[in-house]
Design a protein around this motif. Sequence first.
Motif: not given
Length: 192
Positions: A23-28, A30-34, A36-46
Amino acid sequence: MGNRSGVLELAVLGLLHEAPMHGYELRKRVNAQFGWGRVLSFGSLYPCLKAMLRNGLISADAGTPDGRRQKIVYTITADGKDHFAQAMHDAGPSAWEDDTFGVRFSFFGRTDPATRLRILEGRRSRMEERLANFRAAMSRTAERVDAYTLELQRHGLESAEREVRWLNELIDGERNRQRPPEEHSPPVTPPN
């Protein structure tokens, strides 16, 4: 695929198509590759990952321990690969919307050429509409707004113009790649 959770699902499936991740790697990623205007939170990812697990698109395995606890490693399933392939083939209006286009574009290598071209042309059409709206708004409000608002409008106009130029170049490149080989090479002149 137009809503944010659908876009996140597509991004996760695309990244897991490359390699299993926790999960942490996925979040990192997604934030780096795409970007997005705001950082993707774990509250959205999980919650997204849990829904994908319930739907059989991904599987979860306890990985190697990392300090105090084990990391769960997520892997795309065969159903997930099919779902991703089907989503990447969709070339409807949601494919060229702001939230979706960047994710779709980053996985264009897994999209067939005809679909890529339809998405690029749709995105260009959307951006040309936006460009016309910026121009109309600027001509209507130029005398009534302060310098900062006018500067913001000018920035939006220049960004849309730049994206239309970029899309035109991409579309030309796609069309050139789709032409038969004999259309790519210049005519051969016989030696004298």
